[in-house]
Design a protein around this motif. Structure first.
Motif, short mmCIF file in Angstrom:
data_model
loop_
_atom_site.label_atom_id
_atom_site.label_comp_id
_atom_site.label_asym_id
_atom_site.label_seq_id
_atom_site.Cartn_x
_atom_site.Cartn_y
_atom_site.Cartn_z
N ALA A 465 -8.44 9.03 -12.83
CA ALA A 465 -7.63 10.12 -12.29
C ALA A 465 -8.16 10.58 -10.95
CB ALA A 465 -7.60 11.28 -13.29
N THR A 466 -9.49 10.71 -10.85
CA THR A 466 -10.09 11.18 -9.59
C THR A 466 -9.78 10.23 -8.45
OG1 THR A 466 -11.89 12.23 -10.84
CG2 THR A 466 -12.25 11.85 -8.49
N LEU A 467 -9.99 8.93 -8.69
CA LEU A 467 -9.79 7.95 -7.63
C LEU A 467 -8.31 7.80 -7.26
CD1 LEU A 467 -12.32 5.10 -8.54
CD2 LEU A 467 -12.54 6.88 -6.80
N THR A 468 -7.43 7.77 -8.27
CA THR A 468 -6.01 7.55 -7.95
C THR A 468 -5.40 8.76 -7.23
OG1 THR A 468 -5.45 8.24 -10.22
CG2 THR A 468 -5.58 5.88 -9.79
N VAL A 469 -5.82 9.96 -7.59
CA VAL A 469 -5.33 11.15 -6.88
C VAL A 469 -5.83 11.13 -5.44
CG1 VAL A 469 -5.50 13.66 -6.71
CG2 VAL A 469 -5.08 12.60 -8.92
N PHE A 470 -7.09 10.74 -5.25
CA PHE A 470 -7.66 10.64 -3.90
C PHE A 470 -6.89 9.62 -3.07
CE2 PHE A 470 -10.88 8.64 -1.05
CZ PHE A 470 -11.05 9.71 -0.19
N VAL A 471 -6.61 8.46 -3.67
CA VAL A 471 -5.87 7.41 -2.95
C VAL A 471 -4.44 7.86 -2.67
CG1 VAL A 471 -4.98 5.06 -3.09
CG2 VAL A 471 -7.30 5.57 -3.88
N LEU A 472 -3.82 8.59 -3.61
CA LEU A 472 -2.47 9.09 -3.37
C LEU A 472 -2.44 10.01 -2.15
CD1 LEU A 472 0.49 9.47 -4.17
CD2 LEU A 472 -0.24 11.28 -5.74
N LEU A 473 -3.44 10.86 -2.02
CA LEU A 473 -3.51 11.73 -0.84
C LEU A 473 -3.66 10.91 0.44
CD1 LEU A 473 -5.86 14.54 -2.25
CD2 LEU A 473 -3.39 14.68 -1.86
N ILE A 474 -4.51 9.88 0.38
CA ILE A 474 -4.70 9.03 1.56
C ILE A 474 -3.40 8.31 1.92
CG2 ILE A 474 -5.87 6.96 2.42
CD1 ILE A 474 -8.31 7.79 0.79
N VAL A 475 -2.76 7.73 0.91
CA VAL A 475 -1.52 6.98 1.15
C VAL A 475 -0.45 7.90 1.71
CG1 VAL A 475 0.35 5.76 -0.02
CG2 VAL A 475 -2.02 5.23 -0.59
N THR A 476 -0.38 9.12 1.17
CA THR A 476 0.63 10.07 1.64
C THR A 476 0.41 10.43 3.10
OG1 THR A 476 0.85 10.98 -0.59
CG2 THR A 476 1.66 12.33 1.24
N VAL A 477 -0.84 10.76 3.45
CA VAL A 477 -1.16 11.18 4.82
C VAL A 477 -0.93 10.05 5.81
CG1 VAL A 477 -3.04 11.89 6.35
CG2 VAL A 477 -2.77 12.98 4.10
N THR A 478 -1.35 8.82 5.44
CA THR A 478 -1.31 7.71 6.39
C THR A 478 0.05 7.04 6.51
OG1 THR A 478 -2.13 6.20 4.68
CG2 THR A 478 -3.77 7.25 6.09
N LYS A 479 0.87 7.17 5.49
CA LYS A 479 2.15 6.47 5.50
C LYS A 479 3.36 7.39 5.67
CE LYS A 479 0.88 2.39 2.76
NZ LYS A 479 1.47 1.34 3.59
N PHE A 480 3.13 8.70 5.57
CA PHE A 480 4.26 9.63 5.54
C PHE A 480 5.15 9.48 6.76
CE2 PHE A 480 6.47 13.67 5.86
CZ PHE A 480 6.86 13.89 4.56
N THR A 481 4.58 9.50 7.92
CA THR A 481 5.37 9.44 9.15
C THR A 481 5.87 8.03 9.46
OG1 THR A 481 3.36 9.17 10.46
CG2 THR A 481 4.18 11.41 10.14
N HIS A 482 5.40 7.04 8.71
CA HIS A 482 5.82 5.65 8.94
C HIS A 482 6.97 5.25 8.03
CE1 HIS A 482 2.46 4.63 11.69
NE2 HIS A 482 1.79 5.49 10.95
N GLY A 483 7.60 6.21 7.38
CA GLY A 483 8.76 5.92 6.54
C GLY A 483 8.60 6.34 5.10
N ALA A 484 7.36 6.66 4.66
CA ALA A 484 7.13 7.02 3.26
C ALA A 484 7.81 8.33 2.88
CB ALA A 484 5.64 7.11 2.97
N TYR A 485 8.18 9.14 3.88
CA TYR A 485 8.86 10.41 3.56
C TYR A 485 10.17 10.16 2.81
CZ TYR A 485 11.99 9.38 7.48
OH TYR A 485 12.90 8.79 8.30
N LEU A 486 10.77 8.98 3.02
CA LEU A 486 12.01 8.66 2.31
C LEU A 486 11.77 8.56 0.80
CD1 LEU A 486 13.42 5.95 4.76
CD2 LEU A 486 14.26 8.28 4.45
N VAL A 487 10.60 8.04 0.43
CA VAL A 487 10.25 7.94 -0.99
C VAL A 487 10.07 9.33 -1.58
CG1 VAL A 487 8.57 7.04 -2.64
CG2 VAL A 487 9.20 5.69 -0.64
N PHE A 488 9.46 10.23 -0.82
CA PHE A 488 9.25 11.60 -1.30
C PHE A 488 10.57 12.37 -1.39
CE2 PHE A 488 4.91 10.69 0.05
CZ PHE A 488 4.21 11.18 -1.05
#
Length: 707
Positions: A465-488
Motif C-alpha cells: 500500500a505504501t509503495l503503490t500510493v507513493f507511485v500513484l502520486l508520482i504517476v499523477t504529478v508526472t503524467k497529468f499535464t501530458h494527457g492523464a487528466y483525461l483518465v481522472f
C-alpha cells in the motif's frame, strides 16, 4: 412419479447463422463449462501476456524520458530500473495474498468494496475498466509499432492495422477461453524464449569483449537544460513510465475463477511465474539497451544525424539487430514474436474486462447483459463493448504509442493503491477477530496459524500500500499535464454512472418485491381483438381468443374512414363471425388512444376487469419487407402495455417469405396431396393458417354456426 424433463436434442448451432458458426464455432452446452477452465501452462499466456509484453515498451519509455534531458541522464537508468523491479516484486507478493483472501475473481474491486465501502469499490472498478481499454489500445499500438519497425512501408496504414488486429482478437476471444489460450500460447512462449536467448547472447558477447552496438548509438541527442527541481521531476517521470511494466499483474487476481482446481494454488503459481519472467526480461532488456547504446527520443528529430522522415525503430528492434544483425533470421523471429505478444497482450484485457463486468452486473453496478454467457460460454457482451471502445480510442489517438502511454497505468495504480489499502484493513480486522476469541480457542493450532498468516499478510500489504500510493502520486504529478487528466475525468464519470445503475436496480427491486398489498383474483376477464380489415390473420386471432375461454370476447375496429367501417360491418355479417363487432370512432386517426379510452369506459361500466388485447401481426422473411408494412401492431402494443391490468397477445401470421427462415422451400412430402395440402406447401405452414373449430362456446356470444 417424478416429472419428465425435456431436453433440447437439436444439433449444436442448428439455429445459429452460418457466418456466426464459421467465425465463432458451434455453441457449447453449459455442462462443458468446466472443460473451459485453464491449467497453469495455458493460463500463463492468457493472463500474463500483458505483464510480459509490457517489458517490450517499458524500458523504451524509461530511456526515452531520461534522454529528453540529454545523454548524461542515462546514468540514472540502472537505479530507476532497479526501483521498478523492487516495486514489481512487492506487488506480485502482495497480490498472492489478495488471491488467497478473495479468490472469487472480484480482485481489487471486491477487496475495496468489502473493506473500504461502496464508493472506493466502484472507483476501483471504474479505474480497472478504463485501464483494460487502454491496455488494448497501448498493446495493439505497440505491436503495430514493432511491425512497422521491421517493415517501414506499412507506416501509412498504422491505424487500419491497429483496428483490424482488435477485431481479430475480439473474434478469437468470442470463440472461447480454451481456444484463445491454445492460439496465444505459442507466440507468448516463443517471445519469452527469444528475449531470454537474446539477453543471454548479448551479455555473453559483452563478457567476451564484443558488445552489441545499436544503430542509434552514433546519434547524438539534443537535451534540454534543466534546473535541479526539473531533474528530479524528469527522473520521477522516467520511473512512472517504467512502471508500465507492472500493468497486467492484477489480471491473475481477477481471473481466478477461470483456473482449474485448486484455483488459488494455480493462480498464485501463475502469478509468481509471471513476476519472475517479467523481472528477468525487463532487467535484461534494459541492460542490453544501455550496453548497446540505444538512443530512443520522444521526438525523433532530436536525434542528431537521424532522418526523422523515417519511423524510429523500437528499442526491441534496435537491441535485436545489434545482437543478431539487421535482417537476420533471429531478428525477424524476435520482431514477429514481439509484435504477436504485444497484440495478444490485449487478450489479458479481453479476459479481465468481461469477468469484472460480470461481477459488477451481479452486484447491480452494470447492465445485467454483462453477466450473460454467449454461445461459447464466454461473457461475449463485455468483449464486444471492450473492442468497440478500444477501436474508438485507437482512431482518436491515431494508434500513437507515445501519446497513448501517457494515459496508461493511472487506472491500474488507482486500483493497486485502493486494493492494497483494503487488504491492510482486511488483515487488521482478522487480527481483531482473533483477539476476541476465548483463551482456549486462541491457543488452538488453527487460530495460531491464522494469526501468523494475518500478521504476514498485514506486513506485506502494508508495504504494498505504501509503495503503490507513493507511485500513484508520482504517476499523477508526472503524467497529468501530458494527457492523464483525461483518465481522472473518465474514472469519476464512469463510477457515477455505475452508482446510478445500482440505484436504478435497487429501486426496481423495491418496486416489484411482493408485499401484503398484492391481491389475486380480478373481477372479470375480457378479450378484445383489434380488427383493421377482415382477413385471415384477424380470423386466426379471433380463433385464439375464443379458445382461451374469456368471460367476454368482442372485436373492436378503430374507424378512421366511414367507408371502411361500413364495408367491415357488411363482411362481418356475411361471414357470420361469432364475435360481436364494436366500432370506435377516431377523428384524429389515432389507434392506441381510442382503444385505451374504450377500455377505460368498459371498466367504469362493468368493473375492473382483466383485459387481454389480441393483435394480429405479420411475420416476414426478407429484411426489406419490414419496410413495406407499417408495423402498427407493434406501436399499438407498446402504448397499450402502459395501461394497468392490460396484457397484450400478439398473434403471428407467417407470410410465405418466412420459408427462408427454415431454408429452401420443401418439395411435396409423400401423402401430402392426399391429405389435402397444396403442393409444395409444408405441413407446418398450412397448420399455421388453419383455423380450428371454435371449441366450447364463448360466454358472451351465440353458438358458432355449423357448416
Amino acid at each position: 412419479m417424478s416429472p419428465a424433463v425435456a431436453t433440447d436434442s437439436r444439433e449444436p448451432g442448428a439455429d445459429s447463422p452460418i457466418a456466426k458458426r464459421l467465425l465463432l464455432g458451434d455453441p457449447l452446452t453449459s455442462a462443458k463449462l468446466d472443460d473451459q477452465l485453464l491449467p497453469k501452462r495455458m493460463a500463463l499466456p492468457i493472463f500474463a501476456s500483458d505483464a510480459l509484453s509490457s517489458v517490450a515498451y517499458a524500458p523504451q519509455e524509461l530511456l526515452m524520458i531520461l534522454l529528453t534531458g540529454g545523454m548524461a541522464f542515462l546514468a540514472f537508468s540502472p537505479f530507476v530500473a532497479l526501483a521498478v523491479v523492487v516495486l514489481l516484486i512487492v506487488v506480485v507478493v502482495s497480490y498472492r495474498q489478495l488471491i488467497k483472501a478473495y479468490p472469487s475473481g472480484g480482485g481489487d474491486y471486491e477487496v475495496a468494496s468489502k473493506n473500504l465501502g461502496e464508493v472506493p469499490g466502484v472507483v476501483v472498478a471504474a479505474a480497472l475498466l478504463v485501464d483494460y481499454v487502454l491496455t488494448v489500445a497501448v498493446s495493439v499500438a505497440s505491436g503495430v509499432d514493432n511491425i512497422i519497425s521491421a517493415i517501414p512501408g506499412l507506416n501509412p496504414f498504422r491505424v487500419g492495422l491497429a483496428v483490424g488486429f482488435v477485431i481479430l482478437i475480439v473474434v478469437v476471444n468470442l470463440r472461447g477461453v480454451r481456444e484463445a489460450s491454445l492460439l496465444f500460447a505459442i507466440p507468448t512462449y516463443v517471445f519469452i524464449a527469444s528475449v531470454v536467448i537474446m539477453v543471454v547472447v548479448g551479455l555473453a558477447r559483452t563478457a567476451l569483449g564484443d558488445p552489441p552496438i545499436a544503430s542509434s548509438a552514433e546519434f547524438g541527442v539534443e537535451g534540454e537544460s534543466l534546473a535541479q527541481a526539473a531533474v528530479i521531476l524528469l527522473v520521477l517521470r522516467a520511473f512512472s513510465s517504467g512502471c508500465s511494466a507492472l500493468t497486467g499483474v492484477e489480471a491473475v487476481a481477477n481471473g481466478v475463477p477461470a483456473f482449474r482446481r485448486p484455483k488459488v494454488g494455480n493462480a498464485q503459481m501463475t502469478l509468481t511465474m509471471m513476476g519472475l519472467i517479467a523481472i528477468v526480461m525487463f532487467a535484461g532488456l534494459t541492460t542490453l539497451a544501455l550496453i548497446s547504446g540505444v538512443h530512443y527520443a520522444e521526438n525523433p528529430c532530436n536525434l542528431i544525424g537521424f532522418d526523422c522522415d523515417n519511423p524510429q525503430p523500437s528499442l526491441m528492434a534496435q537491441v535485436a539487430s545489434a545482437t543478431f544483425g539487421m535482417g537476420s533470421i533471429p531478428f525477424y523471429v524476435i520482431q514477429a514474436a514481439t509484435a504477436c505478444v504485444l497484440l495478444l497482450a490485449a487478450n489479458t484485457a479481453f479476459n479481465g474486462f468481461p469477468l469484472l463486468g460480470s461481477v459488477l452486473a451481479r452486484d447491480g453496478y452494470a447492465p445485467k447483459a454483462l453477466n450473460t454467457r454467449g454461445d461459447r460460454l464466454v461473457y461475449s457482451n463485455g468483449m464486444i463493448i471492450l473492442g468497440v471502445v478500444a477501436v474508438a480510442v485507437l482512431v482518436v489517438y491515431q494508434a500513437n504509442l507515445t501519446t497513448l502511454i501517457q494515459l496508461y497505468i493511472i487506472g491500474v495504480f488507482v486500483s493497486f493503491s485502493l486494493g492494497q489499502i483494503g487488504m491492510v484493513r482486511h488483515w487488521r480486522r482478522s487480527l481483531r477477530n482473533l483477539k476476541a476469541l476465548s483463551p482456549e480457542a486462541a491457543q488452538a493450532p488453527s487460530a495460531i496459524s491464522e494469526r501468523r498468516s494475518s500478521r504476514t499478510g498485514l506486513a506485506i500489504n502494508s508495504l504494498g500500500a505504501t509503495l503503490t500510493v507513493f507511485v500513484l502520486l508520482i504517476v499523477t504529478v508526472t503524467k497529468f499535464t501530458h494527457g492523464a487528466y483525461l483518465v481522472f475525468i473518465a474514472i469519476p464519470i464512469l463510477a457515477t454512472l455505475m452508482i446510478g445503475v445500482n440505484r436504478y436496480y435497487r429501486d426496481v427491486e423495491h418496486e416489484i418485491e411482493p408485499d401484503d398489498q398484492t391481491h389475486f383474483g380480478s373481477e372479470g376477464d375480457v378479450a378484445i381483438v383489434l380488427v383493421g380489415r377482415l382477413q385471415k390473420p384477424v380470423i386466426k386471432a379471433i380463433d385464439y381468443a375464443l379458445a382461451a375461454r374469456h368471460d367476454q370476447t368482442f372485436a373492436v375496429h378503430i374507424a378512421v374512414s366511414a367507408e371502411e367501417s361500413e364495408k367491415l360491418q357488411q363482411q362481418w355479417s356475411e361471414h357470420s363471425i361469432p364475435v360481436p363487432l364494436t366500432i370506435v370512432e377516431s377523428p384524429y386517426r389515432t389507434f392506441a388512444s381510442p382503444v385505451a379510452q374504450f377500455i377505460k369506459q368498459w371498466r367504469q361500466e362493468h368493473g375492473s376487469s382483466v383485459v387481454t388485447v389480441y393483435l394480429p401481426q405479420y411475420i416476414v422473411g426478407h429484411w426489406w419487407e419490414s419496410l413495406l408494412h407499417n408495423r402498427r401492431a407493434r406501436r399499438i402494443a407498446n402504448q397499450l402495455m402502459l395501461i394497468h391490468g392490460v396484457s397484450i397477445t400478439v398473434v403471428p401470421w407467417l407470410l410465405d417469405s418466412t420459408e427462408l427462415i427454415y431454408g429452401r422451400r420443401s418439395r411435396p412430402l409423400p401423402g401430402q396431396e392426399r391429405s389435402g395440402l397444396p403442393a409444395g406447401q409444408p405441413a407446418h405452414h398450412h397448420h399455421d393458417r388453419a383455423t380450428r373449430p371454435a371449441g366450447p362456446p364463448d360466454k358472451s356470444v351465440a353458438e358458432p354456426p355449423q357448416s
